[in-house]
Write an enzyme that holds these catalytic residues in place. Structure first.
Site, PDB file in Angstrom:
ATOM      1  N   MET A   5      -4.169  -7.485   2.212  1.00 27.14           N
ATOM      2  CA  MET A   5      -3.958  -6.487   3.129  1.00 27.14           C
ATOM      3  C   MET A   5      -3.265  -6.981   4.421  1.00 27.14           C
ATOM      4  SD  MET A   5      -7.110  -6.860   1.485  1.00 27.14           S
ATOM      5  CE  MET A   5      -8.317  -7.334   2.563  1.00 27.14           C
ATOM      6  N   GLY A   6      -2.470  -6.167   5.111  1.00 24.78           N
ATOM      7  CA  GLY A   6      -1.710  -6.753   6.169  1.00 24.78           C
ATOM      8  C   GLY A   6      -2.728  -7.177   7.162  1.00 24.78           C
ATOM      9  N   SER A  51       0.683  -1.103   0.009  1.00 25.07           N
ATOM     10  CA  SER A  51      -0.096  -0.050   0.195  1.00 25.07           C
ATOM     11  C   SER A  51       0.878   1.323  -0.037  1.00 25.07           C
ATOM     12  CB  SER A  51      -0.816   0.164   1.224  1.00 25.07           C
ATOM     13  OG  SER A  51      -1.975  -1.041   1.278  1.00 25.07           O
ATOM     14  N   CYS A  81      -4.613  -0.289   8.846  1.00 31.88           N
ATOM     15  CA  CYS A  81      -3.994  -1.124   7.479  1.00 31.88           C
ATOM     16  C   CYS A  81      -2.661  -1.597   7.957  1.00 31.88           C
ATOM     17  CB  CYS A  81      -3.638   0.209   6.625  1.00 31.88           C
ATOM     18  SG  CYS A  81      -2.867  -0.314   5.197  1.00 31.88           S
ATOM     19  N   THR A  91      -4.182   2.518  -2.466  1.00 31.60           N
ATOM     20  CA  THR A  91      -3.641   3.917  -2.550  1.00 31.60           C
ATOM     21  C   THR A  91      -4.162   4.904  -2.005  1.00 31.60           C
ATOM     22  OG1 THR A  91      -4.058   3.902  -4.986  1.00 31.60           O
ATOM     23  CG2 THR A  91      -1.990   2.943  -4.427  1.00 31.60           C
ATOM     24  N   SER A  92      -5.458   4.503  -1.456  1.00 31.02           N
ATOM     25  CA  SER A  92      -6.470   5.960  -1.035  1.00 31.02           C
ATOM     26  C   SER A  92      -6.320   5.758   0.445  1.00 31.02           C
ATOM     27  CB  SER A  92      -7.743   5.594  -1.642  1.00 31.02           C
ATOM     28  OG  SER A  92      -8.682   6.693  -1.350  1.00 31.02           O
ATOM     29  N   LYS A  93      -5.176   6.292   0.913  1.00 28.79           N
ATOM     30  CA  LYS A  93      -5.094   5.980   2.351  1.00 28.79           C
ATOM     31  C   LYS A  93      -4.341   7.241   3.105  1.00 28.79           C
ATOM     32  CE  LYS A  93      -4.444   1.185   1.615  1.00 28.79           C
ATOM     33  NZ  LYS A  93      -5.250   0.399   2.742  1.00 28.79           N
ATOM     34  N   LYS A 133     -13.701  -7.143   6.425  1.00 31.44           N
ATOM     35  CA  LYS A 133     -13.233  -7.782   5.044  1.00 31.44           C
ATOM     36  C   LYS A 133     -13.892  -9.092   4.736  1.00 31.44           C
ATOM     37  CE  LYS A 133      -9.973  -4.351   4.773  1.00 31.44           C
ATOM     38  NZ  LYS A 133     -10.521  -3.239   3.944  1.00 31.44           N
TER      39      LYS A 133
END
Length: 396
Positions: free
Chosen positions: A318-319, A19, A104, A68-70, A278
């Site tokens: 995702m982590g 990310s 995240c 990338t929207s973080k 998620k």
């Protein structure tokens, strides 16, 4: 027509794991955005370039994907025995909201390096050469993360030979320990298995009855079997993200799972809680070709996992979902554990769309309930650009 000048705010644009996002020191933010609320959200939305009906975020720092929207806000920790407070905001792409409901895991890898480089860690804790242990308080989920940051000549070492599938170039390894990772989500019970079951029957209209493992380790995650929804676990983004019917199905399953986990009180609430929970689907190992063209053989992995993030199939993993995978794999009888062959496990390597990832977890039964003391995985992080971000003054 009156116009407002742009506001110039110190910002570091960093990659963490698979990310990247805009990192801010709390004290560098405009005063009106240093406290939670609508003004802060409006500021971050404009920084990233949302909401964007085109889905590209051309007029901001985002790149049109959930990865990338973080945004990240960091400050010296107010908690004893911690170095830095870490607040994460998942910025919606096409809607005007910032989701603060979870962490995240990928950007967690960048928090330690940022904290060291920006004076948020006591200099006495930073060796001239070696590993700096950075104690992070994850404010979204009220949990501790221990980051092992490599230091060379008194500065963060960012380059190296650690390779991470989903990231093109090698970098220095940053090991992360997610302590007591059962996420105490707002609205949740605080239990790792909020329903009390390792596997539930989840009735979803127009889909049917699904077996589901619902866990809150790392981030609330709903695991289902790939074959139960017509997949085999080898799917890449192109197989799913262009299929409106499939995306709608996943969102319906996610909403009903969130209800059963006690995270929302009505299905409508799921629309404003996109970051959590998620949803992921699992399968036993089989050969496949990753998104980079690299072949992944069944013998390389213990299981296959594909996960959805902000309504789309994630390009890697995702982590925080990796933490959930490691925790669930360590507990005999969950769908993740069964997909990996069952039995007692302290670590698994799973296949995702970009390749493979190893994650470990320590699980034990305490008073009849499963507890995960910590989950461990390695990521890398790097500063991509630093300086100032400019935001129109009338945007917040």
């Amino acid at each position: 027509m009156s116009t407002a000048p742009q506001t110039k705010v110190p910002c570091v644009y960093m990659r963490g794991g698979t990310s990247k996002g805009a990192f801010f020191k709390l004290t560098d933010l405009p005063p009106s955005t240093q406290v939670p609320g609508a003004v802060r959200d409006a500021f971050l939305l404009r920084v990233i370039g949302s909401p964007d009906p085109y889905g590209k975020q051309i007029d901001g720092m985002g790149n049109g994907t959930s990865s990338t929207s973080k945004s990240v806000i960091l400050s010296k920790s107010s908690k004893p025995d911690h170095d830095v407070d870490y607040l994460f905001g998942q910025v919606a792409i096409d809607k005007p909201f910032v989701d603060w409901s979870g962490n995240c895991g990928n950007l967690s890898a960048a928090v330690g390096p940022f904290a060291v480089a920006n004076g948020l860690v006591d200099p006495s804790r930073i060796p001239q050469n070696g590993i700096a242990i950075v104690r992070i308080w994850q404010a979204n989920i009220q949990k501790t993360i221990i980051s092992h940051v490599p230091i060379t000549n008194g500065e963060v070492q960012e380059t190296g030979d650690f390779e991470l599938d989903g990231v093109t170039f090698p970098a220095a390894e940053v090991q992360l320990e997610f302590m007591d990772p059962a996420a105490e989500e707002e609205g949740g019970s605080g239990a790792m298995f909020p329903t009390g079951n390792l596997v539930d029957d989840l009735l979803v209209p127009e889909v049917g009855m699904l077996k589901a493992t619902m866990i809150t380790a790392g981030i609330p995650t709903i695991f289902i079997n790939a074959d139960a929804i017509g997949y085999n676990g080898t799917e890449l983004q192109d197989h799913i993200n262009g299929d409106a019917k499939a995306l709608s199905m996943f969102e319906t399953i996610r909403a009903h799972g969130a209800m059963k986990m006690g995270l929302i009180k009505s299905l409508d609430e799921a629309k404003t809680r996109q970051h959590t929970p998620k949803i992921a689907f699992v399968a036993a190992p089989t050969d496949y070709v990753s998104s980079s063209g690299k072949k992944v053989s069944a013998g390389e992995v213990d299981l296959l996992v594909r996960a959805m993030s902000m309504g789309k199939l994630h390009h890697a993993m995702m982590g925080t979902a990796a933490v959930a995978i490691g925790a669930a794999a360590a507990i005999p009888g969950t769908l993740v554990n069964l997909a990996a062959g069952g039995g007692n496990k302290t670590a698994v390597r799973f296949g995702h769309p970009s390749g493979t990832l190893r994650v470990g977890a320590e699980a034990a039964q305490v008073d009849g309930e499963w507890v995960v003391k910590k989950a461990v995985m390695s990521r890398s992080a790097r500063v991509l650009m630093e300086g100032f971000v400019r935001v129109p003054g009338d945007a917040f």
